[in-house]
Design an enzyme around this catalytic site. Structure first.
Site, PDB file in Angstrom:
ATOM      1  N   GLU A 166       0.854  -1.190   0.000  1.00  0.00           N
ATOM      2  CA  GLU A 166       0.000   0.000   0.000  1.00  0.00           C
ATOM      3  C   GLU A 166       0.887   1.234   0.000  1.00  0.00           C
ATOM      4  OE1 GLU A 166      -2.238   2.575   3.440  1.00  0.00           O
ATOM      5  OE2 GLU A 166      -2.246   0.396   3.631  1.00  0.00           O
TER       6      GLU A 166
ATOM      7  N   THR B 236      -4.605   5.723   2.872  1.00  0.00           N
ATOM      8  CA  THR B 236      -4.981   7.064   3.313  1.00  0.00           C
ATOM      9  C   THR B 236      -5.857   7.738   2.257  1.00  0.00           C
ATOM     10  OG1 THR B 236      -2.810   7.151   4.405  1.00  0.00           O
ATOM     11  CG2 THR B 236      -4.104   9.142   4.467  1.00  0.00           C
TER      12      THR B 236
ATOM     13  N   LYS C 186     -10.847  -2.511   8.122  1.00  0.00           N
ATOM     14  CA  LYS C 186      -9.535  -2.282   8.722  1.00  0.00           C
ATOM     15  C   LYS C 186      -9.754  -1.792  10.152  1.00  0.00           C
ATOM     16  CE  LYS C 186      -6.232   1.533   8.196  1.00  0.00           C
ATOM     17  NZ  LYS C 186      -5.736   2.537   7.224  1.00  0.00           N
TER      18      LYS C 186
END
Length: 214
Positions: free
Chosen positions: A42, A70, A130
């Site tokens: 990521e 993000t 998450k």
């Protein structure tokens, strides 16, 4: 929504999180992670040049899943997907961002913390959430969540280390997102990519031990 990338993440169990103040060293970092056994990476969107970095890493490392992290809003999600992100991670729960990912059929793993947020994400059509930040909650929190919400898959993120990774997996995490304990920006600045590779291999070994205990 395509689930192939999500299935690959669940098989790999580990997502390396690259968050940096500079785009320098990105290729060497990704190569070190790959050589250490990591298969999903990521790149956070608050890293300079993140979108072009995603595009370039997709081309240079076709064997790897390259995603965006993000992701704070639907427009950021769209830009990340256009740049080639195979999956999206967010720090928070936002319906519009999830809907954008669903429109483009790209898996999205939103950040949640409470049982209410977990269920809300599931009702929005998310397959995996998450749990962030996991550090103050601990592994037992994942076990407790599975009681009333066994149908929601979880990724533990925020404070996962070599010391506790195995505990989170044993507690029921389907996968782990690992940031500074794997990709330490100081190591990148020092050019110590050998250490990043070593850490990656150590996390992979932990996964193997949990999956095949002696």
């Amino acid at each position: 929504m395509s689930t192939s990338a999500l299935e690959e993440i669940k098989r790999a169990k580990l997502v390396a999180i690259i968050r940096s103040h500079s785009s320098e060293g990105l290729e060497n970092t990704v190569r070190s992670l790959y050589q250490g056994g990591i298969r999903a990476v990521e790149i956070t969107l608050n890293t300079p040049g993140a979108l072009s970095g995603i595009e370039q890493m997709k081309q240079k490392f076709p064997e790897l899943l390259i995603g965006a992290g993000t992701v704070l809003d639907s427009e950021s999600a769209r830009l990340a997907i256009i740049s080639g992100a195979s999956f999206l991670l967010t720090p928070t729960l936002k319906k519009e961002t999830i809907e954008t990912a669903k429109y483009y059929q790209v898996p999205i793993i939103p950040g949640v913390m409470t049982p209410t947020e977990v269920l809300t994400a599931y009702e929005y059509g998310v397959k995996m959430v998450k749990i962030f930040p996991i550090r103050p909650l601990g592994p037992k929190y994942l076990t407790d969540l599975k009681g009333p919400l066994p149908f929601v898959e979880t990724m533990a993120v925020g404070g996962v280390s070599l010391e506790n990774a195995g505990d989170f997996l044993k507690a029921g995490a389907h996968c782990l997102g690992i940031g500074s304990s794997l990709v330490d920006e100081k190591l990148v600045q020092q050019g110590d990519f050998t250490e990043i590779e070593r850490r990656a291999a150590s996390f992979v070994e932990i996964v193997h031990k949990v999956q095949s205990p002696k």
